[in-house]
Enzyme design. Structure first.
Site, PDB file in Angstrom:
ATOM      1  N   ALA A   1       0.815  -1.218   0.000  1.00 49.11           N
ATOM      2  CA  ALA A   1       0.000   0.000   0.000  1.00 49.11           C
ATOM      3  C   ALA A   1       0.852   1.274   0.000  1.00 49.11           C
ATOM      4  O   ALA A   1       0.633   2.185  -0.798  1.00 49.11           O
ATOM      5  CB  ALA A   1      -0.933  -0.011   1.203  1.00 49.11           C
TER       6      ALA A   1
ATOM      7  N   LYS B   1      -0.512 -17.444  -1.967  1.00 48.24           N
ATOM      8  CA  LYS B   1       0.894 -16.998  -1.938  1.00 48.24           C
ATOM      9  C   LYS B   1       1.435 -16.865  -0.515  1.00 48.24           C
ATOM     10  O   LYS B   1       2.625 -17.050  -0.281  1.00 48.24           O
ATOM     11  CB  LYS B   1       1.051 -15.679  -2.679  1.00 48.24           C
ATOM     12  CG  LYS B   1       0.266 -14.550  -2.022  1.00 48.24           C
ATOM     13  CD  LYS B   1       0.994 -13.236  -2.150  1.00 48.24           C
ATOM     14  CE  LYS B   1       0.604 -12.354  -0.987  1.00 48.24           C
ATOM     15  NZ  LYS B   1      -0.500 -11.450  -1.245  1.00 48.24           N
TER      16      LYS B   1
ATOM     17  N   GLN C   1      -2.493 -13.955   8.013  1.00 45.01           N
ATOM     18  CA  GLN C   1      -3.472 -14.564   7.108  1.00 45.01           C
ATOM     19  C   GLN C   1      -3.009 -15.957   6.661  1.00 45.01           C
ATOM     20  O   GLN C   1      -3.804 -16.885   6.557  1.00 45.01           O
ATOM     21  CB  GLN C   1      -3.652 -13.648   5.894  1.00 45.01           C
ATOM     22  CG  GLN C   1      -4.809 -14.001   4.985  1.00 45.01           C
ATOM     23  CD  GLN C   1      -6.148 -13.815   5.677  1.00 45.01           C
ATOM     24  OE1 GLN C   1      -6.489 -12.742   6.139  1.00 45.01           O
ATOM     25  NE2 GLN C   1      -6.914 -14.896   5.770  1.00 45.01           N
TER      26      GLN C   1
END
Lengths: 346, 346
Positions: free
Chosen positions: A158, A209, A302
């Site tokens: 980001a 990934k 995650q």
């Protein structure tokens, strides 16, 4: 459809964290450059008070998300709003960029409040496991709202995007008209969009990934050479492809050569917190729970969650052995397997 | 054919540098494990004197290549020999692992001295430009000796392979029988071989990846973020694919997912001397000639030469614009173009 009928497309961004704010900078500029878009972009903000001031008010007066993307000016046509219904009700395009765990409740709130010609694009990475098997975020949104959902994934940090450093990204679309519209919203000279007709392939890259990055981090922790790490990355991409083909129809091999594929895998395996925590797990012997407390202020990775979900699917389908890398990552994270197995078992 | 007729295969390694010595360790062990091979492996050594002793004599008594791969024991059935004709004349398999520039002269010496059933595998990276266009090393050997030539390329740093660190490699073959035979010679638990029927694809990966690594090094020197580097790597792989398809028939896209493709590109873009010198070029402003003197004792980088050769081919075919990354790397190396163009021109 708005663009076709002559009516203007109205874009609403649902989410205003780090990534949502960075992408609002691009969207705000792009809608002004293309005549088919309304010039105002609404951005739904979960209201918070920063030194006694509302975050929405700060964004709308100072044009900066001081909490999640400090020191980056946002375009003044991006208008923050804390009422989700007010944000979405006249929108023709929804950009989902909220944390994974809020997707369900958000969709429940806006169900039935949308225009008939509304469609969405999801920038959210992750998968869920339901009774029926794997569930992609785009599928969740599609089912909850009965609208067309595209996705955008890529090697995109980001802050680097906010600083306008050159990178690429991938849009996965079903409907070619929507693919074109989304390309106009997101493409810039420094944020280069490739659009492919493969929603699931693009989204699976974004989710899987992180599991590969854990494997790469273990190899770093084991102090193996660059050859070994490259082999792990290659095998990881091969398992991502195999998994995608096994559980989804219409996956395109070429998708894995896009930014969402090889580029995002590489950048996540060399930088990023998955690699870092996996390396620390090997070096310190601490559990991921403890490392998340120490190194991420308790935020959960995650990738470890994804590896567990993947493992459930593989076990249910009796094919863990066909995915030695995914299975070994799971066992290292959840079954105290010695990390050196990442080399020996694959 | 030896394996079929019951006669034993005789392997000869032509070359004994760093990579040749590392691979001789694997070949020496593997021929003992498979009954179809003669137990002696001849290794041609360019004779040198080390502290007054012949290098061949040191290898045959101490079983160590003290000059090019010190502190690694070689199998005693690998027998060094400085007479190239004596080495090759009864061989059924030649393993070429000499520097690029000696291929032509070596082939001239052994032409007409080989058995009819002899074939070769090349571990040499590089391409040549002839009047007719691009010339792969495997093509040079094939034309010079009129024998079948396979190739072996991958993310393989010689020393890491010699230390038995896990990695993968790719064999490209024409004749499936030879593909099987070569797999037996090279595959071990720590050096994992995938064999694909695509000699040119595998070999082009080995040559072109160095040009991509120069681009990655420029990005590092410019202090760009990880997104940008990942984008450059992805675009580099895409140009490698496009170039291969444009100039060779029968290239398989899947080859670029093998160790010779994505794994070798990644490892070369994050480590290795191409990346390092390209980074230094940006930081110091010195020419590659000077950097080669300073940092490589005057040894030439393969990648800058390859980028020049590629550029000749692209110019001749009027398609430099279709390869912005390759063309920009060439112009930075040879035309004093400012390295920041690697971001702006692609």
């Amino acid at each position: 459809m708005p663009g076709i009928s002559g009516e203007k497309e109205k874009v609403c961004i649902i989410g205003s964290g780090n990534w949502g704010s960075a992408i609002s900078k691009i969207i705000g500029k792009n809608v002004l450059a293309h005549p088919e878009f309304n010039s105002t972009v609404k951005m739904w903000v979960f209201e918070e008070y920063i030194n006694g001031r509302k975050l929405t008010e700060i964004i709308n007066t100072c044009h900066e998300n001081v909490k999640y993307l400090p020191n980056i000016k946002l375009p003044s046509n991006v208008v923050a709003c804390s009422d989700i219904i007010e944000c979405v009700e006249d929108a023709t395009i929804l950009v989902f960029v909220i944390p994974h765990q809020f997707v369900k409740s958000t969709c429940e709130k806006i169900r039935g409040k949308l225009r008939d010609d509304c469609r969405a694009i999801s920038l959210i990475k992750g998968v869920d496991v339901s009774k029926g098997g794997l569930m992609l975020i785009s599928e969740e949104i599609r089912e909850a709202l009965s609208i067309d959902v595209s996705v955008l994934m890529g090697a995109n940090v980001a802050r680097e995007v906010a600083l306008e450093q050159f990178c690429e990204t991938t849009i996965g679309y079903n409907d070619p008209y929507n693919g074109e519209i989304f390309k106009k919203i997101f493409n810039t000279s420094y944020f280069r969009v490739n659009a492919v007709q493969d929603v699931s392939g693009v989204e699976l890259c974004g989710a899987l990934k992180n599991v590969v990055a854990l494997a790469a981090g273990f190899v770093d922790g084991l102090k193996m050479g660059s050859n070994t790490k490259a082999a792990i990355i290659r095998i990881g991409i091969a398992e991502m492809k195999k998994f995608s083909h096994m559980f989804y129809i219409g996956i395109k091999n070429e998708t894995f050569f896009e930014s969402c594929g090889v580029a995002d895998v590489v950048t996540t395996c060399y930088g990023g917190r998955h690699r870092k925590l996996a390396e620390a797990h090997v070096i310190t012997g601490k559990s991921f729970d403890d490392l998340e407390k120490d190194m991420l202020n308790g935020q959960k990775l995650q990738g470890t969650i994804t590896s567990k979900e993947i493992h459930q699917i593989l076990t249910r389908n009796n094919c863990t052995e066909e995915f030695p890398l995914f299975s070994t990552v799971y066992r290292i994270c959840y079954e105290n397997l010695c990390p050196s197995h990442i080399i020996h078992d694959i």
